[in-house]
Design a protein around this motif. Structure first.
Motif, short mmCIF file in Angstrom:
data_model
loop_
_atom_site.label_atom_id
_atom_site.label_comp_id
_atom_site.label_asym_id
_atom_site.label_seq_id
_atom_site.Cartn_x
_atom_site.Cartn_y
_atom_site.Cartn_z
N ASN A 101 0.85 -1.38 -0.18
CA ASN A 101 0.28 -0.13 -0.67
C ASN A 101 0.92 1.56 0.16
OD1 ASN A 101 -3.07 -0.93 0.58
ND2 ASN A 101 -1.61 -2.27 2.24
N SER A 102 1.96 1.03 -0.50
CA SER A 102 3.67 1.69 -0.10
C SER A 102 2.62 3.48 -0.91
CB SER A 102 4.67 1.94 -0.06
OG SER A 102 4.61 1.18 -1.75
N GLN A 103 2.04 3.42 -2.32
CA GLN A 103 1.61 4.65 -3.05
C GLN A 103 0.75 5.23 -2.80
OE1 GLN A 103 0.02 1.18 -2.90
NE2 GLN A 103 -1.60 1.77 -2.93
N ARG A 104 0.55 5.44 -1.34
CA ARG A 104 -0.76 5.57 -0.47
C ARG A 104 0.01 7.06 0.35
NH1 ARG A 104 -3.99 1.42 2.59
NH2 ARG A 104 -4.72 3.22 3.71
N THR A 105 1.65 7.05 0.30
CA THR A 105 2.26 7.65 0.86
C THR A 105 3.40 8.52 0.09
OG1 THR A 105 3.96 6.54 0.79
CG2 THR A 105 1.96 6.05 2.31
N PRO A 106 2.54 10.13 -0.18
CA PRO A 106 3.60 10.81 -0.92
C PRO A 106 4.07 11.79 0.01
CG PRO A 106 1.00 11.70 -0.92
CD PRO A 106 1.31 10.05 -0.18
N PHE A 107 4.64 12.61 -0.78
CA PHE A 107 5.24 13.77 0.53
C PHE A 107 4.39 14.62 0.92
CE2 PHE A 107 9.43 13.18 -1.81
CZ PHE A 107 10.03 12.78 -1.17
N PHE A 108 4.36 15.42 1.43
CA PHE A 108 3.61 16.88 2.05
C PHE A 108 3.68 17.87 1.40
CE2 PHE A 108 4.69 14.14 6.58
CZ PHE A 108 3.02 14.35 7.06
N ALA A 109 2.95 18.54 0.63
CA ALA A 109 2.85 19.91 0.34
C ALA A 109 3.47 20.60 1.19
CB ALA A 109 1.57 19.90 -0.82
N PRO A 110 4.74 21.31 0.90
CA PRO A 110 5.30 21.33 -0.70
C PRO A 110 6.85 21.58 0.14
CG PRO A 110 5.21 23.31 0.53
CD PRO A 110 4.66 22.34 1.86
N ILE A 111 6.94 20.18 0.48
CA ILE A 111 8.26 19.47 0.24
C ILE A 111 9.20 19.17 -0.58
CG2 ILE A 111 9.16 17.30 1.68
CD1 ILE A 111 8.38 19.18 3.95
N GLU A 112 8.90 18.73 -1.39
CA GLU A 112 9.71 18.47 -2.69
C GLU A 112 9.96 19.42 -3.37
OE1 GLU A 112 10.45 15.66 -6.31
OE2 GLU A 112 8.43 15.79 -6.00
N ASN A 113 8.98 20.94 -3.46
CA ASN A 113 10.16 22.10 -3.48
C ASN A 113 10.79 22.42 -2.46
OD1 ASN A 113 8.43 22.19 -6.29
ND2 ASN A 113 6.44 23.19 -4.98
N MET A 114 10.56 22.75 -1.54
CA MET A 114 11.44 22.85 -0.09
C MET A 114 12.72 22.11 -0.37
SD MET A 114 10.98 22.13 4.40
CE MET A 114 11.66 20.45 3.99
N LEU A 115 13.00 20.45 -0.89
CA LEU A 115 14.28 20.50 -0.81
C LEU A 115 14.79 20.98 -2.13
CD1 LEU A 115 13.01 16.63 -0.80
CD2 LEU A 115 14.05 17.87 1.20
N GLN A 116 13.96 20.84 -2.94
CA GLN A 116 14.75 21.71 -4.76
C GLN A 116 15.56 23.03 -3.60
OE1 GLN A 116 11.49 21.58 -6.98
NE2 GLN A 116 11.65 19.60 -7.60
N THR A 117 14.43 24.07 -2.99
CA THR A 117 15.38 25.48 -3.08
C THR A 117 16.40 25.49 -2.11
OG1 THR A 117 12.60 25.83 -3.26
CG2 THR A 117 14.28 27.14 -2.02
N LEU A 118 16.16 24.40 -1.17
CA LEU A 118 17.50 24.13 -0.51
C LEU A 118 18.69 23.44 -1.08
CD1 LEU A 118 15.98 22.48 2.60
CD2 LEU A 118 16.69 24.46 2.99
N GLN A 119 18.23 22.73 -1.93
CA GLN A 119 19.87 22.63 -2.56
C GLN A 119 20.35 23.15 -3.17
OE1 GLN A 119 18.29 19.19 -5.28
NE2 GLN A 119 20.01 17.55 -4.41
N GLN A 120 19.45 24.45 -4.41
CA GLN A 120 19.91 25.21 -4.83
C GLN A 120 20.49 26.46 -4.25
OE1 GLN A 120 16.43 26.86 -6.47
NE2 GLN A 120 16.11 24.88 -7.94
N GLN A 121 20.00 26.31 -2.65
CA GLN A 121 20.90 26.95 -1.75
C GLN A 121 22.61 26.62 -1.71
OE1 GLN A 121 18.50 27.47 1.34
NE2 GLN A 121 17.22 29.83 0.01
N ASN A 122 22.99 25.46 -2.52
CA ASN A 122 23.89 24.64 -2.05
C ASN A 122 23.93 24.57 -0.52
OD1 ASN A 122 25.09 24.79 -4.61
ND2 ASN A 122 25.60 27.44 -3.78
N ARG A 123 22.51 23.81 0.10
CA ARG A 123 22.76 23.35 1.57
C ARG A 123 22.98 21.55 1.06
NH1 ARG A 123 20.15 25.86 5.71
NH2 ARG A 123 19.29 28.15 4.95
N ARG A 124 24.00 20.96 2.14
CA ARG A 124 23.70 19.45 1.44
C ARG A 124 22.89 18.94 2.76
NH1 ARG A 124 29.93 17.79 2.57
NH2 ARG A 124 29.14 16.21 1.57
#
Length: 235
Positions: A101-124
């Motif tokens: 049933n793991s298809q029922r577990t998405p990222f919380f919104a807006p987590i993926e955009n947050m991860l992308q932004t943090l990467q763009q800020q050169n955070r590890r």
């Protein structure tokens, strides 16, 4: 009040002492379930299904209280009367149901955009989770999110939370100091783990533990929603 006491910020406010200023953190370590991924409901459901399949029952609150621990440690706490063989069977039934049933577990919104932004800020970015390696790799594949994280550490590699070994392994691998890092989680074990190292922490109130339970652990920051977390980290 100590500078390490809970500061429940309205997300856009980040006004603590310099050593806790999140803009200075080069390493951001996340818990997984209930922090990045909306999986608490499925975890609770899976544990009920698994326990009942072998003659045991528990409550939603009891299951939520063990989330963050390794799966077997959680099962031992929930079903102390079960034999060793029964605990292994419960573990397998849990895994079978959760995976199916793991298809029922998405990222919380807006987590993926947050991860992308943090990467763009050169955070590890890194993950320290109570999942087993096999389980984490499965959800990283399913969510196509391996590329966000420079390192991930699991309970079967470094011990169950609140043992801080996962965090110390990540610090060593990334050649970062405790003062460079912040850990984000939704359980009391997450905050206890960070506190044991004196690491800056953010408790999120939208996962397993209540706001009051998390506040009692004295996280550095505390936020109510994924949006508030994203605004706090990305400010």
């Amino acid at each position: 009040m100590s500078q390490l006491a809970t500061t429940k910020v309205p997300a856009k406010t980040c006004q603590l002492a310099d050593q806790h200023h999140l803009a200075d953190k080069t390493l951001i370590i996340f818990d997984w379930d209930g922090t990045l991924m909306d999986s608490i409901g499925l975890i609770v459901e899976s544990m009920h299904i698994a326990g009942k399949a072998h003659g045991f029952t528990t409550t939603d609150k009891a299951v939520k209280d063990i989330i963050g621990l390794s799966l077997m440690k959680g099962i031992e706490l929930l079903y102390p009367q079960a034999s060793a063989e029964q605990k292994l069977l419960i573990q397998q039934s849990y895994a079978d149901y959760y995976i199916a049933n793991s298809q029922r577990t998405p990222f919380f919104a807006p987590i993926e955009n947050m991860l992308q932004t943090l990467q763009q800020q050169n955070r590890r970015l890194a993950v320290a989770t109570g999942k087993k390696r096999k389980g984490l790799d499965r959800v990283l594949d399913a969510s196509d999110s391996h590329h966000y994280f420079v390192m991930t550490r699991c309970a079967d590699e470094a011990g169950s939370k609140p043992d801080p070994q996962m965090l110390t392994d990540i610090l060593q691998c990334t050649e970062q100091q405790v003062s460079d890092a912040v850990f984000i989680g939704d359980s009391i074990y997450d905050i206890q783990m960070a506190n044991s190292l004196g690491m800056t922490s953010i408790a999120v109130n939208y996962g397993t533990a209540s706001s009051d339970e998390l506040a009692a652990q004295q996280p550095t920051y505390q936020v109510d929603t994924p949006q508030a977390l994203a605004e706090l980290l990305c400010a």
